[in-house]
Design a protein around this motif. Sequence first.
Motif, PDB file in Angstrom:
ATOM      1  N   LEU A 132       0.823  -1.211   0.000  1.00  0.00           N
ATOM      2  CA  LEU A 132       0.000   0.000   0.000  1.00  0.00           C
ATOM      3  C   LEU A 132       0.859   1.263   0.000  1.00  0.00           C
ATOM      4  O   LEU A 132       0.424   2.313  -0.485  1.00  0.00           O
ATOM      5  N   ARG A 133       2.083   1.189   0.525  1.00  0.00           N
ATOM      6  CA  ARG A 133       2.991   2.340   0.531  1.00  0.00           C
ATOM      7  C   ARG A 133       3.725   2.515  -0.786  1.00  0.00           C
ATOM      8  O   ARG A 133       4.506   3.452  -0.937  1.00  0.00           O
ATOM      9  N   GLY A 152      -9.858   6.820   5.326  1.00  0.00           N
ATOM     10  CA  GLY A 152      -9.360   7.471   4.119  1.00  0.00           C
ATOM     11  C   GLY A 152      -8.873   6.518   3.050  1.00  0.00           C
ATOM     12  O   GLY A 152      -8.337   6.951   2.022  1.00  0.00           O
ATOM     13  N   ARG A 153      -9.039   5.250   3.253  1.00  0.00           N
ATOM     14  CA  ARG A 153      -8.605   4.257   2.259  1.00  0.00           C
ATOM     15  C   ARG A 153      -9.767   3.880   1.350  1.00  0.00           C
ATOM     16  O   ARG A 153     -10.919   3.799   1.794  1.00  0.00           O
ATOM     17  N   GLY A 154      -9.463   3.650   0.075  1.00  0.00           N
ATOM     18  CA  GLY A 154     -10.471   3.236  -0.888  1.00  0.00           C
ATOM     19  C   GLY A 154     -10.739   1.744  -0.823  1.00  0.00           C
ATOM     20  O   GLY A 154     -10.007   0.985  -0.167  1.00  0.00           O
ATOM     21  N   TYR A 155     -11.765   1.316  -1.539  1.00  0.00           N
ATOM     22  CA  TYR A 155     -12.154  -0.096  -1.500  1.00  0.00           C
ATOM     23  C   TYR A 155     -11.026  -0.996  -2.002  1.00  0.00           C
ATOM     24  O   TYR A 155     -10.768  -2.058  -1.442  1.00  0.00           O
ATOM     25  N   LEU A 156     -10.322  -0.584  -3.065  1.00  0.00           N
ATOM     26  CA  LEU A 156      -9.266  -1.430  -3.623  1.00  0.00           C
ATOM     27  C   LEU A 156      -8.124  -1.616  -2.640  1.00  0.00           C
ATOM     28  O   LEU A 156      -7.468  -2.669  -2.631  1.00  0.00           O
ATOM     29  N   GLU A 157      -7.867  -0.604  -1.804  1.00  0.00           N
ATOM     30  CA  GLU A 157      -6.830  -0.777  -0.788  1.00  0.00           C
ATOM     31  C   GLU A 157      -7.268  -1.813   0.252  1.00  0.00           C
ATOM     32  O   GLU A 157      -6.465  -2.638   0.705  1.00  0.00           O
ATOM     33  N   HIS A 158      -8.538  -1.762   0.644  1.00  0.00           N
ATOM     34  CA  HIS A 158      -9.054  -2.798   1.550  1.00  0.00           C
ATOM     35  C   HIS A 158      -9.021  -4.169   0.875  1.00  0.00           C
ATOM     36  O   HIS A 158      -8.816  -5.190   1.545  1.00  0.00           O
ATOM     37  N   LEU A 159      -9.224  -4.203  -0.440  1.00  0.00           N
ATOM     38  CA  LEU A 159      -9.173  -5.481  -1.167  1.00  0.00           C
ATOM     39  C   LEU A 159      -7.771  -6.072  -1.127  1.00  0.00           C
ATOM     40  O   LEU A 159      -7.608  -7.300  -1.021  1.00  0.00           O
ATOM     41  N   VAL A 160      -6.752  -5.222  -1.196  1.00  0.00           N
ATOM     42  CA  VAL A 160      -5.373  -5.702  -1.071  1.00  0.00           C
ATOM     43  C   VAL A 160      -5.166  -6.365   0.291  1.00  0.00           C
ATOM     44  O   VAL A 160      -4.593  -7.455   0.408  1.00  0.00           O
ATOM     45  N   VAL A 161      -5.662  -5.720   1.360  1.00  0.00           N
ATOM     46  CA  VAL A 161      -5.555  -6.293   2.704  1.00  0.00           C
ATOM     47  C   VAL A 161      -6.294  -7.632   2.774  1.00  0.00           C
ATOM     48  O   VAL A 161      -5.797  -8.606   3.345  1.00  0.00           O
ATOM     49  N   ALA A 162      -7.490  -7.692   2.182  1.00  0.00           N
ATOM     50  CA  ALA A 162      -8.270  -8.927   2.195  1.00  0.00           C
ATOM     51  C   ALA A 162      -7.552 -10.054   1.464  1.00  0.00           C
ATOM     52  O   ALA A 162      -7.517 -11.201   1.922  1.00  0.00           O
ATOM     53  N   LEU A 163      -6.954  -9.727   0.309  1.00  0.00           N
ATOM     54  CA  LEU A 163      -6.274 -10.761  -0.483  1.00  0.00           C
ATOM     55  C   LEU A 163      -5.046 -11.296   0.238  1.00  0.00           C
ATOM     56  O   LEU A 163      -4.815 -12.516   0.278  1.00  0.00           O
ATOM     57  N   ARG A 205      -1.580  -3.421  12.519  1.00  0.00           N
ATOM     58  CA  ARG A 205      -0.407  -2.844  11.852  1.00  0.00           C
ATOM     59  C   ARG A 205      -0.790  -2.037  10.627  1.00  0.00           C
ATOM     60  O   ARG A 205      -0.238  -0.965  10.378  1.00  0.00           O
ATOM     61  N   VAL A 206      -1.751  -2.539   9.841  1.00  0.00           N
ATOM     62  CA  VAL A 206      -2.107  -1.865   8.591  1.00  0.00           C
ATOM     63  C   VAL A 206      -2.892  -0.583   8.854  1.00  0.00           C
ATOM     64  O   VAL A 206      -2.629   0.469   8.251  1.00  0.00           O
ATOM     65  N   TYR A 207      -3.850  -0.654   9.778  1.00  0.00           N
ATOM     66  CA  TYR A 207      -4.735   0.497   9.981  1.00  0.00           C
ATOM     67  C   TYR A 207      -4.281   1.416  11.109  1.00  0.00           C
ATOM     68  O   TYR A 207      -4.747   2.564  11.186  1.00  0.00           O
ATOM     69  N   GLY A 208      -3.399   0.937  11.986  1.00  0.00           N
ATOM     70  CA  GLY A 208      -2.760   1.812  12.963  1.00  0.00           C
ATOM     71  C   GLY A 208      -3.650   2.359  14.053  1.00  0.00           C
ATOM     72  O   GLY A 208      -3.297   3.373  14.669  1.00  0.00           O
ATOM     73  N   ASN A 209      -4.786   1.727  14.342  1.00  0.00           N
ATOM     74  CA  ASN A 209      -5.627   2.181  15.448  1.00  0.00           C
ATOM     75  C   ASN A 209      -5.123   1.644  16.782  1.00  0.00           C
ATOM     76  O   ASN A 209      -4.243   0.775  16.831  1.00  0.00           O
ATOM     77  N   ALA A 252     -13.411  -7.529   1.987  1.00  0.00           N
ATOM     78  CA  ALA A 252     -12.928  -6.169   1.728  1.00  0.00           C
ATOM     79  C   ALA A 252     -14.030  -5.140   1.980  1.00  0.00           C
ATOM     80  O   ALA A 252     -13.775  -4.048   2.496  1.00  0.00           O
ATOM     81  N   LEU A 253     -15.268  -5.481   1.616  1.00  0.00           N
ATOM     82  CA  LEU A 253     -16.386  -4.569   1.861  1.00  0.00           C
ATOM     83  C   LEU A 253     -16.618  -4.385   3.361  1.00  0.00           C
ATOM     84  O   LEU A 253     -16.894  -3.265   3.824  1.00  0.00           O
ATOM     85  N   LEU A 254     -16.493  -5.471   4.139  1.00  0.00           N
ATOM     86  CA  LEU A 254     -16.615  -5.349   5.589  1.00  0.00           C
ATOM     87  C   LEU A 254     -15.546  -4.433   6.160  1.00  0.00           C
ATOM     88  O   LEU A 254     -15.814  -3.617   7.056  1.00  0.00           O
ATOM     89  N   LEU A 255     -14.311  -4.559   5.656  1.00  0.00           N
ATOM     90  CA  LEU A 255     -13.241  -3.666   6.106  1.00  0.00           C
ATOM     91  C   LEU A 255     -13.545  -2.217   5.745  1.00  0.00           C
ATOM     92  O   LEU A 255     -13.319  -1.302   6.543  1.00  0.00           O
ATOM     93  N   LYS A 256     -14.064  -2.014   4.541  1.00  0.00           N
ATOM     94  CA  LYS A 256     -14.406  -0.659   4.100  1.00  0.00           C
ATOM     95  C   LYS A 256     -15.460  -0.039   5.013  1.00  0.00           C
ATOM     96  O   LYS A 256     -15.348   1.127   5.429  1.00  0.00           O
TER      97      LYS A 256
END
Length: 497
Positions: free
Chosen positions: A75-76, A392-403, A458-462, A381-385
Amino acid sequence: MSEAQDHPTPTHCENCAAPLQGHYCHQCGQSIVNPLRHAGHALEEVFESFWHLDGRIFRTVRDLLSPGRVALNYLRGHRVRYVPPLRLFVILSVLTFFIAQFTVHFGEDDGGSYKGNGPMVIDGKKVRLGRTGERIENARSVSEVESERAQALKELEQARAAIPVSVPGGAQVGIAAGIKEVNAIADKRVAELRERTRPDAAAEAAGIVAPSQEEENAALPATIENASSLAELEALRDERLKPLQAERAGIAAGNATALARNANAIRDINRRAGCRAAQLQIDHAVDTEGALKRKAATDAQTYGDGECNEGLTFFGNAPWDAETNPVVMAGAPEFFNRWLNKQIGRGYTNFKRATQDPSLYEHAALSAVPSALFLLVPMFALLLKLTYLGSGRGYLEHLVVALYSHAYLCLSLLAMFLMFGLDAWISPHWSGFGWIAGILEAGLWLWMPIYLLLMQKRVYGNGWIVTLLRYLVVGGCYFFMLAFAVGFLMIASLVRM
C-alpha cells in the motif's frame, strides 16, 4: 555455417516493427532473441521466467509471515518486490487445495465404534463392531441377545489371548473398550425387549411381581424390519401386500387420490422389504467371507442399500417422488419445476452415496472451500471498508488487505495439510511424531486469528481497543458468511457429483 548466419539478428522488432537499437525493443519491450529458433534459448527463457517468479514468491512468503508487512509495504508503493495480491492468492489457494486432496481424509478414523457393514475390527485403541452391533440391536428375544453377546465376547477374548506380550497396551485398551461397548448395546436391547414383551417388567424390577421365566424368553412378533431370513421376509411381505392389493381392486378408476395413496403404501412395503433383504444378504456375506475388508458403498452396489430410511419428505407430506409426488413451485414455469425435481433427486441419491462413502463428503467440502473463499474475499474487503469508514482508504486498498489476509490463511492451511500427510506417513513408524504434529497443528490454528488481529492493527494503525472491537465485528460477520457459503456450495457440490 554459424548460428548467426543461420538466424541473422533482426533490424526491426518482430512484434511492432519498430527499428531496434539494442537487445530489447524500446517501444514494446520484446527481446530480439527468438526462443523458437534455438533450444538453448527456449530453455534459458523457461528458467529465467521461473526463477524470476520463484524469487518473488519466496520474498513475498517470507514477509507474509510477519503480520501486515506485505500489505502495508504494498500500500505504501513498494510493489515490485512482491507478487501481486490476487496472483499470490490464486497460486496459494490452488496449491493448498490440490495438496488437500491427497492428505485430508475424513471418516477413515471415526474415533470409536460404529455399526456399519463389515465384521468386528480392532484397530489400535478403537473397536468397530460392524454388523455385530446391528445383530444385537435387532435381536427379537432376550435369549437371542445373550447368544449374540456371548459370541461377540468370545471373539474379543480370543483376540486378547492372541496378542503377543511385546505388543504395547493400545490393543488391550481397544479390546477392553470393545467388551464395554458390546455389553452396553446388549444391556440396552435386553431392557427394551423386557419393556415390550413383559408388561410387568417395572413391577418385577421393584420386587412387586415375581419374574416369569416363560415371558423372559418371549420373542417380539416378526416384522419386515426384524425378519431373520429371506424366506421369512418374503412371507411377511406377501402377507402385508395382500390386503393392499385387494383394496386397490375395489378403488374406482377415477379416484386418483386413493389410487396414489394405495400405490405409495405398496411402494413403502416393497422399499422396507428390499432394504431388509439387502441387510440379510450383507450379513450372510460377512459371516461366510470372514475378515475380508469391506466397504459399505461396494456392498450397497452388490447387495442393495441396507441403510433403511423413510425417504425424502418436505413439510411433513408423503415421501417425495419426482413422478408421483414432486415439489411444485406455484407460479414457476413447468421446465423450472422439472429441473428442480431433477436436482433434488440427484442430491438425494448423492447424499446416500456419501453416507456410505464419507470420502465423497471430503471431496465436496474441499471443492467448496476454494470457491467460497473466492466469493468472500470481495465481501471481506467490503466489511473492512464499512468498518474503517474514516480511514481514508479506498475499496481497492481494503481489497489488497483482504487478499493478503486470505493468502496467509491458505499458506497456514497448506502447512497444516502437509503436516497431515507427514503424520500419516511417519506416525505408524514413530508414534511420537503424532504428538509433535498435533502440537504444531494446534499452534497453527491458534495463531491464525492472532495473526489477523495483529495484521489489522499494523495496517490500519488504530489503538488496541478500537482494533479489537472492529476485528470482532468483521470476524463475526465474516465467519457467518463463510459458514453459509461453504454449506451452500457443499450442497451444490453433492448435487453435481
